[in-house]
Design an enzyme around this catalytic site. Structure first.
Site, PDB file in Angstrom:
ATOM      1  N   GLU A   1      51.209 -82.364  11.939  1.00 13.13           N
ATOM      2  CA  GLU A   1      52.043 -81.166  11.782  1.00 13.13           C
ATOM      3  C   GLU A   1      53.237 -81.412  10.884  1.00 13.13           C
ATOM      4  O   GLU A   1      54.388 -81.217  11.296  1.00 13.13           O
ATOM      5  CB  GLU A   1      52.546 -80.703  13.155  1.00 13.13           C
ATOM      6  CG  GLU A   1      51.470 -80.428  14.181  1.00 13.13           C
ATOM      7  CD  GLU A   1      52.051 -80.140  15.564  1.00 13.13           C
ATOM      8  OE1 GLU A   1      53.198 -80.524  15.846  1.00 13.13           O
ATOM      9  OE2 GLU A   1      51.333 -79.534  16.369  1.00 13.13           O
ATOM     10  N   PRO A   2      53.010 -81.837   9.651  1.00 11.61           N
ATOM     11  CA  PRO A   2      54.159 -82.094   8.783  1.00 11.61           C
ATOM     12  C   PRO A   2      54.846 -80.809   8.353  1.00 11.61           C
ATOM     13  O   PRO A   2      54.183 -79.782   8.143  1.00 11.61           O
ATOM     14  CB  PRO A   2      53.541 -82.794   7.576  1.00 11.61           C
ATOM     15  CG  PRO A   2      52.133 -82.294   7.523  1.00 11.61           C
ATOM     16  CD  PRO A   2      51.731 -82.050   8.950  1.00 11.61           C
ATOM     17  N   GLY A   3      56.145 -80.842   8.262  1.00 11.72           N
ATOM     18  CA  GLY A   3      56.897 -79.700   7.745  1.00 11.72           C
ATOM     19  C   GLY A   3      57.771 -80.177   6.592  1.00 11.72           C
ATOM     20  O   GLY A   3      57.466 -79.974   5.427  1.00 11.72           O
ATOM     21  N   ARG A   4      58.827 -80.877   6.972  1.00  9.94           N
ATOM     22  CA  ARG A   4      59.800 -81.369   6.002  1.00  9.94           C
ATOM     23  C   ARG A   4      59.152 -82.188   4.877  1.00  9.94           C
ATOM     24  O   ARG A   4      59.489 -82.007   3.705  1.00  9.94           O
ATOM     25  CB  ARG A   4      60.823 -82.243   6.738  1.00  9.94           C
ATOM     26  CG  ARG A   4      62.018 -82.652   5.910  1.00  9.94           C
ATOM     27  CD  ARG A   4      62.874 -83.680   6.676  1.00  9.94           C
ATOM     28  NE  ARG A   4      63.173 -83.259   8.025  1.00  9.94           N
ATOM     29  CZ  ARG A   4      64.225 -82.520   8.369  1.00  9.94           C
ATOM     30  NH1 ARG A   4      65.087 -82.133   7.462  1.00  9.94           N
ATOM     31  NH2 ARG A   4      64.415 -82.181   9.631  1.00  9.94           N
TER      32      ARG A   4
ATOM     33  N   ARG B   1      72.074 -76.595   7.131  1.00 11.41           N
ATOM     34  CA  ARG B   1      71.920 -77.987   7.566  1.00 11.41           C
ATOM     35  C   ARG B   1      73.197 -78.819   7.483  1.00 11.41           C
ATOM     36  O   ARG B   1      73.502 -79.562   8.419  1.00 11.41           O
ATOM     37  CB  ARG B   1      70.774 -78.669   6.806  1.00 11.41           C
ATOM     38  CG  ARG B   1      69.419 -77.993   7.011  1.00 11.41           C
ATOM     39  CD  ARG B   1      68.273 -78.774   6.378  1.00 11.41           C
ATOM     40  NE  ARG B   1      68.082 -80.050   7.011  1.00 11.41           N
ATOM     41  CZ  ARG B   1      68.458 -81.215   6.509  1.00 11.41           C
ATOM     42  NH1 ARG B   1      69.021 -81.271   5.326  1.00 11.41           N
ATOM     43  NH2 ARG B   1      68.275 -82.320   7.184  1.00 11.41           N
TER      44      ARG B   1
ATOM     45  N   TYR C   1      74.035 -80.152  11.120  1.00  9.79           N
ATOM     46  CA  TYR C   1      73.718 -81.550  11.404  1.00  9.79           C
ATOM     47  C   TYR C   1      74.532 -82.527  10.573  1.00  9.79           C
ATOM     48  O   TYR C   1      74.199 -83.708  10.525  1.00  9.79           O
ATOM     49  CB  TYR C   1      72.265 -81.892  11.059  1.00  9.79           C
ATOM     50  CG  TYR C   1      71.163 -80.974  11.456  1.00  9.79           C
ATOM     51  CD1 TYR C   1      71.000 -80.577  12.783  1.00  9.79           C
ATOM     52  CD2 TYR C   1      70.229 -80.549  10.518  1.00  9.79           C
ATOM     53  CE1 TYR C   1      69.935 -79.776  13.136  1.00  9.79           C
ATOM     54  CE2 TYR C   1      69.156 -79.750  10.872  1.00  9.79           C
ATOM     55  CZ  TYR C   1      69.017 -79.368  12.182  1.00  9.79           C
ATOM     56  OH  TYR C   1      67.954 -78.586  12.538  1.00  9.79           O
TER      57      TYR C   1
ATOM     58  N   GLY D   1      57.201 -84.950  11.540  1.00  7.36           N
ATOM     59  CA  GLY D   1      58.400 -85.766  11.669  1.00  7.36           C
ATOM     60  C   GLY D   1      58.678 -86.774  10.587  1.00  7.36           C
ATOM     61  O   GLY D   1      59.764 -87.356  10.582  1.00  7.36           O
TER      62      GLY D   1
ATOM     63  N   CYS E   1      83.826 -67.315   6.446  1.00 11.65           N
ATOM     64  CA  CYS E   1      85.091 -67.529   7.144  1.00 11.65           C
ATOM     65  C   CYS E   1      84.901 -68.428   8.350  1.00 11.65           C
ATOM     66  O   CYS E   1      84.941 -67.967   9.504  1.00 11.65           O
ATOM     67  CB  CYS E   1      85.697 -66.188   7.525  1.00 11.65           C
ATOM     68  SG  CYS E   1      85.988 -65.210   6.060  1.00 11.65           S
TER      69      CYS E   1
HETATM   70  C1  LIG Z   1      59.484 -78.954  13.836  1.00  8.85           C
HETATM   71  C2  LIG Z   1      58.154 -79.353  14.287  1.00  8.85           C
HETATM   72  C3  LIG Z   1      57.275 -79.998  13.408  1.00  8.85           C
HETATM   73  C4  LIG Z   1      57.629 -80.347  11.996  1.00  8.85           C
HETATM   74  O1  LIG Z   1      58.534 -81.386  11.902  1.00  8.85           O
HETATM   75  P1  LIG Z   1      58.913 -82.017  10.492  1.00  8.85           P
HETATM   76  O2  LIG Z   1      59.934 -83.019  10.818  1.00  8.85           O
HETATM   77  O3  LIG Z   1      59.433 -80.929   9.647  1.00  8.85           O
HETATM   78  O4  LIG Z   1      57.670 -82.624   9.937  1.00  8.85           O
HETATM   79  C5  LIG Z   1      56.013 -80.311  13.883  1.00  8.85           C
HETATM   80  N1  LIG Z   1      55.640 -80.029  15.158  1.00  8.85           N
HETATM   81  C6  LIG Z   1      56.466 -79.418  16.020  1.00  8.85           C
HETATM   82  C7  LIG Z   1      55.987 -79.112  17.381  1.00  8.85           C
HETATM   83  C8  LIG Z   1      57.748 -79.066  15.616  1.00  8.85           C
HETATM   84  O5  LIG Z   1      58.563 -78.469  16.493  1.00  8.85           O
END
Ligand SMILES: *Cc1c(COP(=O)(O)O)cnc(C)c1O
Length: 419
Positions: A273-276, A312, A316, A239, A342
């Site tokens: 659990e980093p993604g972004r 995105r 959003y 997050g 379209c």
């Molecule tokens: C989407 C998600 C993440 C990653 O979130 P980011 O904002 O991209 O870091 C981590 N854990 C869970 C369960 C998610 O659904």
């Protein structure tokens, strides 16, 4: 921090001119920087070095196999939310003991696949799911390692679509019911309670929501301990936000500085659990200007990438900075950058004062490495974009652009419709 910079007015990905990549790979194209990806991963690893912790990259941000392989080779695990993501994590060589599995709708088949892969932990989102996992584990004569995803009812102050830790959200179990469901879990023969999971949302730009949520979770861990339920793995989700425009989100080291003191006595294994924050600024999306058109008082820049490629902004109202691949000194104009789809909602940037563009110009949409390609689709029957990975002065097409043939793969005509 990222490695997409100008040299002599040319935008480079690390040491490669973006233009050179486009000559080979075409447009629209996603371009990722290895050095940036690794820098972001390492900033997590260093921030939490010395505390038992596992970094599990959230595959839904970017699931390109080469990107995943790079992360896996450098010690990263995976946070998956589907059987497909589990498959990709394994293909990329992510070790099973670094894979956690969340998501509100796991099927029996997906649960079985994860059990067979011997993942670290299921992050369970409802009592029904808990029972399903128990049943499937029983059939496979194994024990399922689980955490309950709790919903700490904390407002992460981000876009409602990416806010997940509020009471009204479909995710997790309300924290006030957690004790009851942990007792249920303990009674089940084929699950082993290992942890607590929380993930309160995405693109969070302050530290306080993390701290507030963690405090509630730690309190729960204490309460569970009193009931004889020992929590080993504390999964605090992802997050952390990234700067898309002028945000100044906390860094992994800020997170560790705020979070680790709260964990001193816990003896937990921490999971993140980093993604972004790993992939977002490690990628750009490059698109070519097709046409210019003036309707009333607005300049529309029509480009060859649309909402099917980069959703995105439409979904959003998200902001991606627009940069010319070749800098110029033309006059500025208020412009909407729109795609060929379209739909009126098909825009990738709205009302931007940018240097006037010409037909054939290349534009880079910055911070597109997360939730970019993974959210793309074939809407309007458009083949999906190519993906390129840059390492120093080398670049590799790590996913070919789709072809028209890909649009009919797996389809068939019943006999009465054959030609
Ligand atoms: C989407 C998600 C993440 C990653 O979130 P980011 O904002 O991209 O870091 C981590 N854990 C869970 C369960 C998610 O659904």
């Amino acid at each position: 921090m990222h490695y997409f910079k100008y040299h002599n007015s040319e935008l480079y990905a690390e040491d490669v001119p973006v233009k050179k990549i486009v000559e080979k790979a075409g447009t629209p194209v996603y371009i990722y920087s290895e050095k940036t990806l690794l820098r972001h991963l390492q900033s997590y690893q260093q921030a939490f070095d010395g505390y038992p912790s596992t970094i599990c990259f959230a595959l839904k941000a970017n699931s390109n196999l080469a990107v995943l392989r790079l992360l896996a080779k450098n010690g990263c695990g995976a946070d998956v939310v589907s059987g497909g993501e589990l498959y990709l994590a394994k293909k990329a060589g992510m070790p099973s003991n670094k894979i956690v599995y969340a998501g509100v709708g796991k099927t029996d088949e997906e649960i079985a696949a994860a059990l067979k892969a011997r993942i670290l932990m299921f992050n369970v989102e409802s009592p029904d799911e808990l029972k399903a996992i128990d049943r499937v584990a029983g059939q496979l004569k194994t024990k399922a390692p689980i955490a309950l995803r709790v919903n700490p009812d904390i407002d992460p102050k981000t876009h409602p679509y990416i806010s997940t830790g509020l009471k009204k959200s479909k995710f997790g179990i309300p924290i006030e019911h957690a004790l009851e469901y942990y007792r249920l879990a303990r009674r089940l023969d084929n699950v082993e309670v290992l942890g607590i999971h929380k993930h309160i949302g995405s693109q969070i730009t302050a530290i306080k929501p993390f701290v507030d949520a963690l405090k509630r979770v730690i309190e729960l861990a204490h309460n569970l301990k009193e009931q004889g339920i020992e929590i080993r793995n504390l999964d605090i989700g992802g997050g952390l936000g990234i700067p898309y425009r002028d945000e100044a989100p906390p860094l992994p080291e800020d997170l560790s500085r705020a979070v680790l003191p709260l964990l001193e006595e816990g003896g937990f294994n921490l999971i993140l659990e980093p993604g972004r924050s790993i992939a977002g600024n490690a990628g750009i999306f490059v698109t070519k200007v097709l046409y210019l058109k003036k309707n009333t008082d607005k300049e529309f820049v029509i480009v060859d990438g649309g909402m099917n490629d980069l959703l995105r902004p439409s979904l959003y109202d998200a902001f991606h900075d627009v940069k010319p691949v070749k800098k110029n000194s033309r006059k500025k104009a208020l412009s909407d950058i729109v795609g060929p789809i379209c739909e009126s909602g098909d825009f990738i940037a709205k009302e931007r004062m940018i240097n006037r563009v010409h037909q054939g110009d290349l534009l880079a949409l910055m911070s597109a490495g997360a939730y970019g390609f993974t959210m793309s689709s074939n809407y309007n029957s458009r083949p999906r974009a190519a993906e390129v990975l840059v390492k120093g002065s080398d670049f590799y097409i790590v996913k070919e652009r789709e072809t028209y043939k890909d649009l009919i793969r797996g389809t068939s005509l019943p006999k009465h419709l054959k030609r």
